[in-house]
Design a protein around this motif. Sequence first.
Motif, PDB file in Angstrom:
ATOM      1  N   ILE A  54      77.145 -29.845  57.472  1.00  0.00           N
ATOM      2  CA  ILE A  54      78.291 -30.453  58.163  1.00  0.00           C
ATOM      3  C   ILE A  54      78.973 -31.487  57.287  1.00  0.00           C
ATOM      4  CG2 ILE A  54      77.377 -30.139  60.505  1.00  0.00           C
ATOM      5  CD1 ILE A  54      76.981 -33.352  60.238  1.00  0.00           C
ATOM      6  N   VAL A  55      78.303 -31.908  56.235  1.00  0.00           N
ATOM      7  CA  VAL A  55      78.793 -33.021  55.423  1.00  0.00           C
ATOM      8  C   VAL A  55      79.424 -32.539  54.128  1.00  0.00           C
ATOM      9  CG1 VAL A  55      77.921 -34.915  54.002  1.00  0.00           C
ATOM     10  CG2 VAL A  55      77.290 -34.782  56.406  1.00  0.00           C
ATOM     11  N   ALA A  56      78.919 -31.441  53.568  1.00  0.00           N
ATOM     12  CA  ALA A  56      79.380 -31.021  52.243  1.00  0.00           C
ATOM     13  C   ALA A  56      79.157 -29.531  52.048  1.00  0.00           C
ATOM     14  CB  ALA A  56      78.642 -31.813  51.171  1.00  0.00           C
ATOM     15  N   ASN A  57      79.594 -29.007  50.915  1.00  0.00           N
ATOM     16  CA  ASN A  57      79.426 -27.590  50.595  1.00  0.00           C
ATOM     17  C   ASN A  57      78.216 -27.325  49.714  1.00  0.00           C
ATOM     18  OD1 ASN A  57      81.770 -26.859  51.970  1.00  0.00           O
ATOM     19  ND2 ASN A  57      83.004 -27.551  50.229  1.00  0.00           N
ATOM     20  N   SER A  58      77.623 -28.382  49.173  1.00  0.00           N
ATOM     21  CA  SER A  58      76.422 -28.183  48.362  1.00  0.00           C
ATOM     22  C   SER A  58      75.353 -29.152  48.828  1.00  0.00           C
ATOM     23  CB  SER A  58      76.738 -28.402  46.891  1.00  0.00           C
ATOM     24  OG  SER A  58      76.861 -29.776  46.615  1.00  0.00           O
ATOM     25  N   VAL A  59      74.123 -28.811  48.480  1.00  0.00           N
ATOM     26  CA  VAL A  59      73.004 -29.611  48.967  1.00  0.00           C
ATOM     27  C   VAL A  59      72.060 -29.882  47.809  1.00  0.00           C
ATOM     28  CG1 VAL A  59      71.645 -27.573  49.610  1.00  0.00           C
ATOM     29  CG2 VAL A  59      71.238 -29.730  50.787  1.00  0.00           C
ATOM     30  N   LEU A  60      71.456 -31.047  47.819  1.00  0.00           N
ATOM     31  CA  LEU A  60      70.495 -31.413  46.791  1.00  0.00           C
ATOM     32  C   LEU A  60      69.100 -31.326  47.385  1.00  0.00           C
ATOM     33  CD1 LEU A  60      70.714 -32.569  43.829  1.00  0.00           C
ATOM     34  CD2 LEU A  60      70.249 -34.800  44.856  1.00  0.00           C
ATOM     35  N   PHE A  61      68.203 -30.578  46.719  1.00  0.00           N
ATOM     36  CA  PHE A  61      66.798 -30.545  47.124  1.00  0.00           C
ATOM     37  C   PHE A  61      66.018 -31.379  46.113  1.00  0.00           C
ATOM     38  CE2 PHE A  61      66.701 -26.087  49.342  1.00  0.00           C
ATOM     39  CZ  PHE A  61      67.569 -26.561  50.309  1.00  0.00           C
ATOM     40  N   GLU A  62      65.316 -32.382  46.590  1.00  0.00           N
ATOM     41  CA  GLU A  62      64.468 -33.194  45.722  1.00  0.00           C
ATOM     42  C   GLU A  62      63.047 -33.105  46.256  1.00  0.00           C
ATOM     43  OE1 GLU A  62      66.499 -37.217  44.599  1.00  0.00           O
ATOM     44  OE2 GLU A  62      67.416 -36.470  46.447  1.00  0.00           O
TER      45      GLU A  62
ATOM     46  N   GLU B 292      76.457 -34.967  50.333  1.00  0.00           N
ATOM     47  CA  GLU B 292      77.352 -36.105  50.273  1.00  0.00           C
ATOM     48  C   GLU B 292      78.796 -35.653  50.427  1.00  0.00           C
ATOM     49  OE1 GLU B 292      77.544 -39.633  47.039  1.00  0.00           O
ATOM     50  OE2 GLU B 292      75.594 -38.727  47.471  1.00  0.00           O
ATOM     51  N   GLY B 293      79.460 -36.109  51.471  1.00  0.00           N
ATOM     52  CA  GLY B 293      80.872 -35.807  51.649  1.00  0.00           C
ATOM     53  C   GLY B 293      81.712 -36.982  51.213  1.00  0.00           C
ATOM     54  N   ASP B 294      82.998 -36.976  51.521  1.00  0.00           N
ATOM     55  CA  ASP B 294      83.882 -38.057  51.110  1.00  0.00           C
ATOM     56  C   ASP B 294      83.539 -39.357  51.817  1.00  0.00           C
ATOM     57  OD1 ASP B 294      85.230 -36.475  49.365  1.00  0.00           O
ATOM     58  OD2 ASP B 294      86.760 -35.872  50.804  1.00  0.00           O
ATOM     59  N   THR B 295      83.326 -39.305  53.124  1.00  0.00           N
ATOM     60  CA  THR B 295      83.071 -40.533  53.874  1.00  0.00           C
ATOM     61  C   THR B 295      81.724 -40.533  54.576  1.00  0.00           C
ATOM     62  OG1 THR B 295      84.193 -39.638  55.806  1.00  0.00           O
ATOM     63  CG2 THR B 295      85.519 -40.966  54.305  1.00  0.00           C
ATOM     64  N   GLU B 296      80.957 -39.430  54.467  1.00  0.00           N
ATOM     65  CA  GLU B 296      79.648 -39.456  55.124  1.00  0.00           C
ATOM     66  C   GLU B 296      78.594 -38.757  54.273  1.00  0.00           C
ATOM     67  OE1 GLU B 296      82.373 -38.307  56.886  1.00  0.00           O
ATOM     68  OE2 GLU B 296      82.122 -36.155  56.963  1.00  0.00           O
ATOM     69  N   ARG B 297      77.371 -39.126  54.518  1.00  0.00           N
ATOM     70  CA  ARG B 297      76.240 -38.583  53.767  1.00  0.00           C
ATOM     71  C   ARG B 297      75.143 -38.188  54.733  1.00  0.00           C
ATOM     72  NH1 ARG B 297      77.335 -42.870  49.799  1.00  0.00           N
ATOM     73  NH2 ARG B 297      75.992 -44.326  50.908  1.00  0.00           N
ATOM     74  N   ALA B 298      74.428 -37.102  54.405  1.00  0.00           N
ATOM     75  CA  ALA B 298      73.275 -36.713  55.221  1.00  0.00           C
ATOM     76  C   ALA B 298      72.043 -36.683  54.336  1.00  0.00           C
ATOM     77  CB  ALA B 298      73.509 -35.335  55.831  1.00  0.00           C
ATOM     78  N   ARG B 299      70.902 -37.030  54.917  1.00  0.00           N
ATOM     79  CA  ARG B 299      69.657 -37.125  54.142  1.00  0.00           C
ATOM     80  C   ARG B 299      68.507 -36.797  55.078  1.00  0.00           C
ATOM     81  NH1 ARG B 299      66.035 -41.062  52.397  1.00  0.00           N
ATOM     82  NH2 ARG B 299      65.543 -40.983  50.183  1.00  0.00           N
TER      83      ARG B 299
ATOM     84  N   ARG C 145      66.210 -37.264  60.185  1.00  0.00           N
ATOM     85  CA  ARG C 145      67.432 -36.803  59.547  1.00  0.00           C
ATOM     86  C   ARG C 145      68.415 -37.968  59.563  1.00  0.00           C
ATOM     87  NH1 ARG C 145      67.984 -33.450  64.305  1.00  0.00           N
ATOM     88  NH2 ARG C 145      69.754 -32.383  63.389  1.00  0.00           N
ATOM     89  N   GLN C 146      68.839 -38.400  58.385  1.00  0.00           N
ATOM     90  CA  GLN C 146      69.671 -39.588  58.322  1.00  0.00           C
ATOM     91  C   GLN C 146      71.100 -39.243  57.915  1.00  0.00           C
ATOM     92  OE1 GLN C 146      69.457 -42.654  55.107  1.00  0.00           O
ATOM     93  NE2 GLN C 146      68.472 -43.827  56.733  1.00  0.00           N
ATOM     94  N   PHE C 147      72.052 -39.812  58.625  1.00  0.00           N
ATOM     95  CA  PHE C 147      73.465 -39.656  58.296  1.00  0.00           C
ATOM     96  C   PHE C 147      74.059 -41.028  58.042  1.00  0.00           C
ATOM     97  CE2 PHE C 147      72.223 -36.078  60.863  1.00  0.00           C
ATOM     98  CZ  PHE C 147      72.795 -35.005  60.198  1.00  0.00           C
ATOM     99  N   GLN C 148      74.821 -41.118  56.955  1.00  0.00           N
ATOM    100  CA  GLN C 148      75.476 -42.395  56.644  1.00  0.00           C
ATOM    101  C   GLN C 148      76.980 -42.228  56.787  1.00  0.00           C
ATOM    102  OE1 GLN C 148      73.791 -43.022  52.613  1.00  0.00           O
ATOM    103  NE2 GLN C 148      72.763 -44.772  53.537  1.00  0.00           N
ATOM    104  N   CYS C 149      77.605 -43.115  57.542  1.00  0.00           N
ATOM    105  CA  CYS C 149      79.065 -43.071  57.694  1.00  0.00           C
ATOM    106  C   CYS C 149      79.650 -44.327  57.066  1.00  0.00           C
ATOM    107  CB  CYS C 149      79.439 -43.017  59.170  1.00  0.00           C
ATOM    108  SG  CYS C 149      78.862 -41.511  59.967  1.00  0.00           S
ATOM    109  N   MET C 150      80.615 -44.139  56.176  1.00  0.00           N
ATOM    110  CA  MET C 150      81.215 -45.288  55.518  1.00  0.00           C
ATOM    111  C   MET C 150      82.036 -46.131  56.491  1.00  0.00           C
ATOM    112  SD  MET C 150      82.194 -43.778  51.803  1.00  0.00           S
ATOM    113  CE  MET C 150      83.672 -44.767  51.731  1.00  0.00           C
ATOM    114  N   LEU C 151      81.934 -47.455  56.347  1.00  0.00           N
ATOM    115  CA  LEU C 151      82.714 -48.345  57.211  1.00  0.00           C
ATOM    116  C   LEU C 151      84.168 -48.340  56.763  1.00  0.00           C
ATOM    117  CD1 LEU C 151      80.410 -51.466  57.616  1.00  0.00           C
ATOM    118  CD2 LEU C 151      80.454 -49.341  58.906  1.00  0.00           C
ATOM    119  N   LEU C 152      85.062 -48.389  57.719  1.00  0.00           N
ATOM    120  CA  LEU C 152      86.488 -48.500  57.425  1.00  0.00           C
ATOM    121  C   LEU C 152      86.917 -49.930  57.709  1.00  0.00           C
ATOM    122  CD1 LEU C 152      87.642 -45.268  59.302  1.00  0.00           C
ATOM    123  CD2 LEU C 152      86.942 -45.479  56.915  1.00  0.00           C
ATOM    124  N   GLU C 153      87.999 -50.320  57.104  1.00  0.00           N
ATOM    125  CA  GLU C 153      88.612 -51.610  57.420  1.00  0.00           C
ATOM    126  C   GLU C 153      88.938 -51.626  58.919  1.00  0.00           C
ATOM    127  OE1 GLU C 153      89.439 -55.135  55.718  1.00  0.00           O
ATOM    128  OE2 GLU C 153      88.878 -53.319  54.604  1.00  0.00           O
TER     129      GLU C 153
END
Lengths: 246, 246, 246
Positions: free
Chosen positions: C148-156, C167-174, B107-115
């Motif tokens: 935890i990241v967004a209100n919708s989810v993409l299934f591929e 995908e949220g504003d500053t973080e993404r889960a995959r 399960r991968q989570f990406q967090c955007m880098l801040l200045e």
Amino acid sequence: MFRASLDDAKNLKYIIESVSDLVDEAVLFLKRDMLSMEACDPSLVCKIELDLQSSFFTDYKATEERTIGLSMSALRKVSRRILLGDGMFMELNGGTMDFTLQSSIERQFQCMLLEAQEEVLPTIDVEYPVFIDMDVSVFKEGVRDAAIVANSVLFEVTPEEMIISAEGDTERARIRITSTNESVKEFRVKEACCSRFNLGYLVSFLHSSYISDSVHIYMGDKNMPLRIDFPVEGMRLTFYLAPMEL
Amino acid sequence: MFRASLDDAKNLKYIIESVSDLVDEAVLFLKRDMLSMEACDPSLVCKIELDLQSSFFTDYKATEERTIGLSMSALRKVSRRILLGDGMFMELNGGTMDFTLQSSIERQFQCMLLEAQEEVLPTIDVEYPVFIDMDVSVFKEGVRDAAIVANSVLFEVTPEEMIISAEGDTERARIRITSTNESVKEFRVKEACCSRFNLGYLVSFLHSSYISDSVHIYMGDKNMPLRIDFPVEGMRLTFYLAPMEL
Amino acid sequence: MFRASLDDAKNLKYIIESVSDLVDEAVLFLKRDMLSMEACDPSLVCKIELDLQSSFFTDYKATEERTIGLSMSALRKVSRRILLGDGMFMELNGGTMDFTLQSSIERQFQCMLLEAQEEVLPTIDVEYPVFIDMDVSVFKEGVRDAAIVANSVLFEVTPEEMIISAEGDTERARIRITSTNESVKEFRVKEACCSRFNLGYLVSFLHSSYISDSVHIYMGDKNMPLRIDFPVEGMRLTFYLAPMEL
């Protein structure tokens, strides 16, 4: 001088939980052979009586009798800090009642004494036509069943059974406990009775149910208060609840 | 290039919980031999320092030193998804720090880098007259005892004992830990000290207490910050807290 | 006449929890060989279908087929009172459906029948290009990761893997679940698909996940509803969820 100690303060924790739910202030009678408490809720719908015999405590010493007032919200805060297995030592010191919780370290809480209210609380002395001694868990679940459906509950007792029922707008609950049920230890009914009570109060009483395996229910006709006791060796904890209109 | 992995991410979960309670953004220093973090709360009342040695990780590789900013609320969301026994792999990728949680699936989570903020955080270099090494559970319960009564707590230390006390409107709490108590491993006091601290911050620090069996308390007179360490092999987690007016 | 009983009402408790989260009223079809239920949420985004075969019950008897309406909030109240190991007996009585919970005592709840709505719910009959049978726990954690990241989810889905991402504003889960993962029992993909769904609904569906060890996922291109089944012997519980704009 007043001093008392308990090896395990767990039961006191549950009692304070229950009482503080209903009452803002409590009057404590520090007697030579027991610590008693009396309290009514502000609307005088329920009354709580507690007698802790000296034998309930590991040590108990009161050299002069005294009446004090205590804030239940302060006591509740202290009771929340009673951890599993904590011992408790309580002592009257000038203007405070000091509670010391004892595990590997000592943690002391001081609660300021309040003016014990002058007003005399009503004495309740009634002969009840109904007495039931039963498993507290079964009674508790019955009350909770009723509480999901309505705010008041009807208790109907005949020599054969006790029926706990409640009625909401679209649903009804009905719990039937026969006199021969395995959870019933004693079931004495001189005359059939029927009475309605506020469920909010009953649910608060049941916070104390953890101290005892059984509950004693005393009931009468629609003008008599309900009496609920949680029997424990060395103490008496009694709740009275005024009936509602049928 | 920065990459690090952990067989068990549990301790990191607790640390992030604690830090995100206090801080909105954190500055991470990705060094060749350790990952360091520094953060102050917005009001500059507390400072958190974290050093995770390369030996803390199962694998650790940083080919160039770099300073990045991360949103603590984003990190907190990720930390909430760390399940018991999950491994973690973290990697810097362009504009994001990627956290991969590894159980039977990835399960991968990406967090955007801040200045990373320009401003230099204050360096604290103090010689403390008091050092106490004790069971973290006893200290934690003491702080919680105080927290039910008031918003601030007084720490008084003499060569013989440490007293944690708090005073509310109608109740007082007082926890006494003697230097010879079985929960105390070391108790070094060059001079008696007394200082008052905000309890809200202390309670947040204690979210991290799960990572360690013991706590290191460094204290001084009323102008020195309190220093709290939760010692774990391969890492340093230090909280500083400014004193309040006595 | 309609009567049915269950030795253990636990699974019914979880199903009601899930359905009452989404739906205010449900239509029950009391058939000779099964009890069926159909319900749509008010916005017609999801549909729930439930078939409880007569074999699902310990006893089942319906002498005439009938369609009734029940308030899900009333059913939810009853389901909350189902304690571990309680048996359940349900019976249609004039204007109420009566649920009797059986432990050492009998507790009866009556729910008033509602007018079964005239409107016919949409029938969904689709051939799905994707079918996945996998451990329900792994799918559940994946959906929670996304939530935890967004209100919708993409299934591929491709023949090799299923990717759940948000995908949220500053973080993404995959979350990546390969077709060969040990948690996957079957992974049939006729063509690669990609579709987006509302996470709030999915999380409500998953309240039912406790009844089954596995989940059946049916999916198609971006215009097809997602279908989620929680397979249990003697019953069918199916959730349909309309896709969102990609």
